[in-house]
Design an enzyme around this catalytic site. Sequence first.
Site, short mmCIF file in Angstrom:
data_model
loop_
_atom_site.label_atom_id
_atom_site.label_comp_id
_atom_site.label_asym_id
_atom_site.label_seq_id
_atom_site.Cartn_x
_atom_site.Cartn_y
_atom_site.Cartn_z
N SER A 86 140.03 38.81 37.37
CA SER A 86 138.98 39.81 36.73
C SER A 86 137.98 40.00 37.94
O SER A 86 136.98 41.05 37.76
CB SER A 86 138.40 39.45 35.54
OG SER A 86 139.42 39.30 34.61
N ASP A 87 137.78 39.39 38.91
CA ASP A 87 136.71 39.20 39.88
C ASP A 87 137.14 39.28 41.20
O ASP A 87 136.66 38.09 42.15
CB ASP A 87 135.54 38.23 39.41
CG ASP A 87 134.41 38.50 40.39
OD1 ASP A 87 134.23 39.57 40.80
OD2 ASP A 87 133.59 37.38 40.40
N LEU A 88 138.02 39.80 41.58
CA LEU A 88 138.81 39.59 43.13
C LEU A 88 137.93 40.18 44.05
O LEU A 88 137.51 41.26 44.14
CB LEU A 88 140.13 40.24 43.06
CG LEU A 88 141.03 39.78 44.50
CD1 LEU A 88 141.53 38.41 44.45
CD2 LEU A 88 142.30 40.80 44.41
N ARG A 143 139.17 46.60 43.16
CA ARG A 143 138.15 45.66 43.08
C ARG A 143 138.09 45.10 44.18
O ARG A 143 136.77 44.64 44.89
CB ARG A 143 138.45 44.72 42.04
CG ARG A 143 137.39 43.59 41.78
CD ARG A 143 135.93 44.17 41.40
NE ARG A 143 134.80 43.08 41.30
CZ ARG A 143 134.27 42.76 42.40
NH1 ARG A 143 134.48 43.19 43.64
NH2 ARG A 143 133.14 41.76 42.26
N ASN A 196 136.69 34.96 47.05
CA ASN A 196 137.51 34.44 46.20
C ASN A 196 139.22 34.50 46.80
O ASN A 196 139.91 33.79 46.14
CB ASN A 196 137.51 35.00 44.67
CG ASN A 196 136.35 34.81 43.88
OD1 ASN A 196 135.76 33.99 44.20
ND2 ASN A 196 136.28 35.81 42.92
#
Length: 256
Positions: free
Chosen positions: A181-183, A225, A187
């Site tokens: 959900s937060d690529l 994203r 990360n």
Amino acid sequence: MAVTYDRIWGVIPYGFKKIVDGAKHRMVVRADLESSVRVEMCTAAYPPSEMSHFHGRGKLKSMTLANGETALIRAYHHGGLFGSITGRIFLAWPARPFRELAITEEIRRRGVPTVEVYGACTEIVWGPFYRAWLITRELEGAQDLWTACQNGLFVEMGRERVLRSVAAALRKLHREGVYHSDLNMKNILIRAESEGVRGYIIDFDRARLLLGQVPRQLADRNLRRLLRSVRKLDPERSFLTIEDWECFMAWYHEAA
């Protein structure tokens, strides 16, 4: 083996155990590291010399364990405007680090390249409110993609080799049914290994595990994203050019 779910602890993966330290602290720790991975690693203050070069929303603590390996300790922080109000205080249950530990272990079981989790810890602040930490093994020699772009490692390792390794890691992630959900560029880790450059995906705090592959629509959302992260960190496209991104996308789609 039956899987037991608890509203506080969530699911405890095989090989981990629960520890309750008084009324304030709860910890899930890898059973073989129980003697060296302790609550105090998270809650104690550390001098600047013991802070890692790795970053989450803040700098990570670094500690050498008795077995010679280095553990990284990441404190959970809220992001955005909400973070300026609540800071490090959380309410969601099962506790966020316990959930991330369980998800990361399942992702590792599915063969996705990521870091090993040693433990997770919470400290009750008041009532149901808590602070939280995740303890992982430091991936020696690894750098996040954005740092590697800035310090020249991206070019030194070879742009194509790096981007192919990241594309393969992300393709594996999606093929194994993991939606991140937060690529973003921070990360994704890269590291030179004996067989070449390898990409690793980290930080599964809000990840979702799906049955089967991640649907194309959600996979594309993940990739968009990541592109937003590239544009935000490198607006001039000085490090990751438009041509680099086009090649990366081609390698993602052709990855086995």
